[in-house]
Design an enzyme around this catalytic site. Structure first.
Site, mmCIF file in Angstrom:
data_model
loop_
_atom_site.group_PDB
_atom_site.id
_atom_site.type_symbol
_atom_site.label_atom_id
_atom_site.label_comp_id
_atom_site.label_asym_id
_atom_site.label_seq_id
_atom_site.Cartn_x
_atom_site.Cartn_y
_atom_site.Cartn_z
ATOM 1 N N SER A 65 0.837 -1.199 0.000
ATOM 2 C CA SER A 65 0.000 0.000 0.000
ATOM 3 C C SER A 65 0.873 1.252 0.000
ATOM 4 C CB SER A 65 -0.905 0.025 1.232
ATOM 5 O OG SER A 65 -0.107 0.075 2.403
ATOM 6 N N HIS A 66 0.267 2.381 -0.255
ATOM 7 C CA HIS A 66 0.985 3.658 -0.295
ATOM 8 C C HIS A 66 1.707 3.902 1.027
ATOM 9 C CE1 HIS A 66 1.163 8.101 0.283
ATOM 10 N NE2 HIS A 66 1.655 8.040 -0.938
ATOM 11 N N ALA A 67 1.001 3.688 2.143
ATOM 12 C CA ALA A 67 1.608 3.928 3.470
ATOM 13 C C ALA A 67 2.838 3.052 3.668
ATOM 14 C CB ALA A 67 0.592 3.644 4.576
#
Lengths: 108, 271
Positions: A65-67
């Site tokens: 994911s982006h995080a």
């Protein structure tokens, strides 16, 4: 110390700090250097607050994911996929993020 | 099978040593290229001030890439590759990792990108005794503290080296600003505009190949008409909402995709 939430350790490290729950862009300005950013999921517009955060905790997302990707790039401890971090953690609560184990713990 | 074998040949051409990252590597440079890079660049020693700016730059790069392409894929402007053995140049146990953001100015996808200052940024790092694995989607996983194991770094911007933390900070802040602008731009788009943009992005994956063959890579009018006025498929709508994947879907995913890839489903980081 007890476990408040658990999730997937996305970027290792252990750090203590004050929780800031970010729900909308209006909350961005609340995040100061060294705070723990807690949010449903991150998006690119959060780049500046992610750079300030000592650790990042998200409700959603996995290891790609982006995080997770951005945290690994910065070397910032990050736990993703907690499902309910934004509900169980409270604004300004002081916590310990153990991103080696994937747990967010009480302090003291 | 012909198509599958064709794709296999592409991968083998790009990464002959380990085309499917089966051994946890993604090597795009050959030994001569690695030697040339290690000799040519002025490597900067890791120190707290520089590390802070390099890490912020990496965050800005990841963010602008995600904002422009809405995901991280090797065909979408960035390729992470390595680890390359550089023990001859830097001592026993050292390796080089490249975070190559080769296209953060995709004018073929977004016209306004022509005003961006930078097209490519490659952040190279020399590490000692680093345990790292690459997967076939171009992500890497390390159980080590990469910050602590970083010995030297080099930042190459459009072919020129950015040597000072001040210069790196300038680039990082510029990219962060452009990221926020891009997110706002995408937020303002209508659903129909967003679908067309995604379609264009998907068709651009093989743009270089189409260009080499003299074929227009852009979606045809027929393709655009096909998605006009239509809703997303139920499965993808739920995916977009961040639904947690069920065990049944994990099992199906592993049957379709590489079953060795646990990192996208299991809660443990791989060894």
């Amino acid at each position: 110390m007890s476990v408040i939430v658990k999730g997937i350790p996305a970027s290792q490290g252990k750090v203590r700090g004050k929780v800031i729950i970010v729900k909308t862009q209006k909350d961005y300005k609340k995040v100061k250097e060294g705070d723990i950013l807690v949010t449903r999921h991150t998006d690119p517009s959060m780049v500046l607050i992610m750079q300030r955060a000592a650790a990042i905790v998200t409700d959603q997302g996995g290891l790609t994911s982006h995080a997770a990707v951005v945290s690994r790039e910065m070397g910032t401890p990050c736990i993703v996929g907690t499902k309910n971090g934004t509900k169980k953690l409270k604004d300004k609560q002081v916590i310990e993020v153990d991103a080696d184990k994937g747990t967010v713990n009480t302090v003291g | 099978m012909k198509v599958v074998n064709f794709y296999r040949k592409i991968l083998e051409a790009y990464s002959p040593e380990d085309p499917f990252s089966y051994h946890g590597t993604n090597k795009m440079y050959n030994k001569e290229e690695v030697s040339r890079i290690t000799k040519r660049l002025k490597w900067q020693q890791n120190n707290p001030e520089a590390l802070r700016e390099v890490n912020k730059l990496l965050a800005s790069l990841a963010s602008i890439t995600y904002a422009i392409y809405n995901d991280f894929f090797p065909c979408l402007g960035r390729e992470f590759h390595g680890p390359y053995d550089v023990s001859k140049a830097f001592g026993k146990g050292t390796c080089m990792i490249s975070r190559d953001y080769f296209n953060i100015k995709p004018t073929h996808l977004w016209k306004h990108c022509k005003n961006y200052k930078y097209k490519s940024v490659n952040v190279l790092g020399i590490y000692r005794n680093l345990k790292i694995k690459f997967d076939f989607w171009g992500n890497y996983i390390s159980l080590d503290d990469m910050n602590r194991k970083l010995l030297y770094y080099a930042v190459i911007v459009d072919g020129k080296q950015a040597s000072t933390p001040k210069r790196i900070k300038e680039i990082s802040e510029y990219l962060a600003k452009k990221t926020v602008e891009q997110v706002r731009r995408v937020d303002r788009m209508s659903f129909e505009q967003t679908k067309l943009q995604f379609q264009k992005m998907a068709e651009s994956f093989f743009k270089e190949m189409y260009d080499a063959a003299g074929i227009d890579w852009r979606p045809t009018r027929e393709m655009k008409e096909k998605i006009k006025g239509k809703k997303l498929l139920k499965h993808f709508t739920q995916w977009a909402e961040g639904r947690i994947i069920t065990p049944k879907e994990i099992k199906r995913g592993k049957r379709i995709l590489d079953p060795r890839i646990n990192i996208h489903y299991d809660k443990k980081v791989p060894e």
